[in-house]
Design a protein around this motif. Structure first.
Motif, mmCIF file in Angstrom:
data_model
loop_
_atom_site.group_PDB
_atom_site.id
_atom_site.type_symbol
_atom_site.label_atom_id
_atom_site.label_comp_id
_atom_site.label_asym_id
_atom_site.label_seq_id
_atom_site.Cartn_x
_atom_site.Cartn_y
_atom_site.Cartn_z
ATOM 1 N N ILE A 191 -19.906 31.226 75.302
ATOM 2 C CA ILE A 191 -20.776 32.733 75.015
ATOM 3 C C ILE A 191 -21.890 32.307 75.588
ATOM 4 O O ILE A 191 -22.624 33.475 75.523
ATOM 5 C CB ILE A 191 -20.104 32.891 73.317
ATOM 6 N N VAL A 192 -23.383 31.217 75.130
ATOM 7 C CA VAL A 192 -24.080 31.314 75.437
ATOM 8 C C VAL A 192 -24.510 31.919 76.817
ATOM 9 O O VAL A 192 -25.875 32.814 76.502
ATOM 10 C CB VAL A 192 -24.990 29.578 74.572
ATOM 11 N N ALA A 193 -24.340 30.866 77.193
ATOM 12 C CA ALA A 193 -24.246 31.324 78.244
ATOM 13 C C ALA A 193 -24.215 33.216 79.558
ATOM 14 O O ALA A 193 -25.431 33.881 80.060
ATOM 15 C CB ALA A 193 -24.004 30.226 79.904
ATOM 16 N N TYR A 194 -23.427 33.588 78.790
ATOM 17 C CA TYR A 194 -23.280 35.066 78.881
ATOM 18 C C TYR A 194 -24.011 35.594 78.091
ATOM 19 O O TYR A 194 -24.135 36.501 78.794
ATOM 20 C CB TYR A 194 -21.599 35.252 78.607
ATOM 21 N N ARG A 195 -24.374 35.361 76.758
ATOM 22 C CA ARG A 195 -25.714 36.179 75.664
ATOM 23 C C ARG A 195 -26.934 35.733 76.763
ATOM 24 O O ARG A 195 -28.251 36.986 77.215
ATOM 25 C CB ARG A 195 -25.620 35.371 74.544
ATOM 26 N N PHE B 264 -31.851 28.919 72.245
ATOM 27 C CA PHE B 264 -32.967 29.332 72.964
ATOM 28 C C PHE B 264 -33.819 30.556 72.993
ATOM 29 O O PHE B 264 -33.218 31.921 72.011
ATOM 30 C CB PHE B 264 -31.642 29.987 73.828
ATOM 31 N N VAL B 265 -35.052 30.512 73.402
ATOM 32 C CA VAL B 265 -35.215 31.696 73.058
ATOM 33 C C VAL B 265 -36.021 32.927 74.448
ATOM 34 O O VAL B 265 -35.705 32.428 75.491
ATOM 35 C CB VAL B 265 -36.513 31.469 72.608
ATOM 36 N N VAL C 160 -28.518 26.322 81.206
ATOM 37 C CA VAL C 160 -28.165 26.151 80.050
ATOM 38 C C VAL C 160 -27.225 25.436 79.955
ATOM 39 O O VAL C 160 -25.781 24.975 79.595
ATOM 40 C CB VAL C 160 -26.997 27.550 79.679
ATOM 41 N N LEU C 161 -27.384 24.049 78.465
ATOM 42 C CA LEU C 161 -27.023 23.259 77.959
ATOM 43 C C LEU C 161 -26.218 22.301 79.133
ATOM 44 O O LEU C 161 -27.493 22.339 79.908
ATOM 45 C CB LEU C 161 -25.483 23.375 77.112
ATOM 46 N N ILE D 255 -27.814 29.013 84.702
ATOM 47 C CA ILE D 255 -28.975 30.509 85.029
ATOM 48 C C ILE D 255 -29.133 30.828 86.494
ATOM 49 O O ILE D 255 -30.320 30.058 86.102
ATOM 50 C CB ILE D 255 -28.911 31.006 83.833
ATOM 51 N N ARG D 256 -28.902 31.003 87.416
ATOM 52 C CA ARG D 256 -29.962 31.588 88.873
ATOM 53 C C ARG D 256 -30.167 32.718 88.956
ATOM 54 O O ARG D 256 -29.183 34.154 89.150
ATOM 55 C CB ARG D 256 -28.945 30.814 90.139
ATOM 56 N N TRP D 257 -31.496 32.775 89.313
ATOM 57 C CA TRP D 257 -32.449 33.705 89.567
ATOM 58 C C TRP D 257 -32.570 34.468 91.029
ATOM 59 O O TRP D 257 -32.997 33.347 91.887
ATOM 60 C CB TRP D 257 -33.813 34.103 88.614
#
Length: 387
Positions: free
Chosen positions: A177-181, A286-287, A332-333, A338-340
């Motif tokens: 859920i953190v990664a999705y957010r 995470f900010v 993320v943890l 997350i890949r841009w």
């Protein structure tokens, strides 16, 4: 909700706790049937759940407190003997003289294999009282936490599955859920990311501040004092021939510890500036901001709040998407990345060894994971509840 109504809820919770924990029969039935931590997902549930749920032969001495007993006590199948054993414990609760006994220190390997984690294990009787207290506190405290707080969050409340709007089927206490957010924030224009980790988080909690925060929320002073007593103050260290050591903050291993920690740091989420988002998983924050200045201001405000709580944080990583020399990946943890891709963020699950949780490990292999939780009460129907 007015302050008077909030205080009334806390008073009712205190009376209900005394009613339940002050009954030897109720304690025996809870000891026999309850599966503490059955409503949690993530690392806490995998690790701390073994204190209550895992079979004694699998968990070994790791489930035993200073009293040397595990959940599999000799009187568990003998109601008369069980009630006789638990009567003095229930009497101390009714007289409001209960306090947690000695804890037992244990060293566990961290899931990533880097270093050890010190865990203070309560006795089976203190775990029992804390389990009853957790069932009283959770419906009262959890709804007041930020929806952006994850980790150690119950996936079920009152027998209902808790889901977050926009994330169906994703447990709110998982790393996913953190990664999705964060992915949603990045795709929404929050291109300046930063991760902060609270140093020595649980032991650094100031109990005096925690007590004052509970009272300000409406908790009676006598109930706040009892909650802190359930955390324990001393532990036996087997590595030092049973030497007594002081326990500070919130000990890892207390059933009410994760809930109290989330309550303690909840105000950090109110420091997010306009154009910034703060998402947390336990002690990792995470900010995500739309500008570099917004990120700096939010981090500065967050550090100021943590300073009032006597907590310190260190920055683990920083990412500025859109810069010429930007990195392309943000971890993320330890589960997600997350890949841009130049104009859009993609999410990828990271491959890692699961060897620390094999069937011979202290975590055991008998825990249903995120997609197979249930309410912890066999045969009960599940309802879904959107926050």
């Amino acid at each position: 909700m007015t302050r008077r109504e909030r205080k009334a809820l806390w008073e009712m919770a205190y009376k209900e706790f005394l009613r339940r924990a002050g009954s030897a029969k109720f304690l025996y039935e809870t000891h026999r049937d309850r599966q503490t931590a059955a409503h949690y997902t993530g690392e806490y549930r995998r690790q701390m759940g073994v204190f209550w749920r895992a079979p004694a032969e699998r968990a070994g001495l790791r489930t035993r407190g200073a009293d040397g007993e595990s959940r599999q006590t000799t009187w568990i199948s003998n109601p008369r003997k069980g009630i006789q054993v638990l009567t003095p414990l229930a009497e101390r609760v009714r007289l409001q003289s209960y306090r947690c006994g000695l804890l037992r220190l244990a060293q566990w390997d961290k899931p990533n294999g880097r270093g050890k984690r010190s865990v203070a294990v309560p006795s089976v009787y203190d775990r029992l009282i804390a389990a009853v207290l957790l069932e009283i506190l959770e419906p009262l405290v959890d709804p007041g936490l930020s929806p952006f707080q994850h980790g150690y969050r119950a996936t079920h409340l009152d027998g209902r599955v808790v889901e977050l709007p926009g994330f169906p089927g994703v447990p709110r206490g998982s790393t996913k859920i953190v990664a999705y957010r964060l992915r949603r924030a990045v795709n929404g224009g929050h291109l300046f990311l930063s991760e902060w980790d609270i140093i020595n988080a649980f032991p650094s909690v100031d109990r005096a501040i925690l007590r004052q925060m509970l009272i300000e929320d409406g908790c009676p002073a006598k109930f706040a004092r009892l909650i802190l007593r359930c955390l324990g103050t001393q532990a036996i260290d087997p590595r030092r021939n049973g030497e007594l050591v002081e326990v500070t903050g919130i000990p890892l291993g207390s059933p009410i510890g994760p809930l109290m920690f989330n309550f303690y740091v909840a105000r950090v989420h109110h420091t997010a500036r306009p154009g910034s988002v703060i998402t947390s998983y336990a002690d990792n924050f995470f900010v995500a901001s739309r500008s570099k200045d917004g990120r700096s201001e939010t981090v500065r405000d967050m550090e100021a709040i943590l300073d009032t709580l006597n907590l310190k944080a260190k920055e683990k990583q920083r990412l500025s998407l859109g810069a010429g020399d930007r990195p392309h990946e943000f971890q993320v943890l330890r589960d997600w990345e997350i890949r841009w891709a130049g104009d859009r963020a993609e999410l990828r699950e990271r491959r890692r060894s699961r060897s620390p949780r094999g069937k011979d490990s202290p975590w055991g292999s008998g825990f249903p994971l995120h997609g197979d939780l249930g309410s912890g009460r066999p045969g009960e129907p599940e309802e879904r509840h959107l926050l």
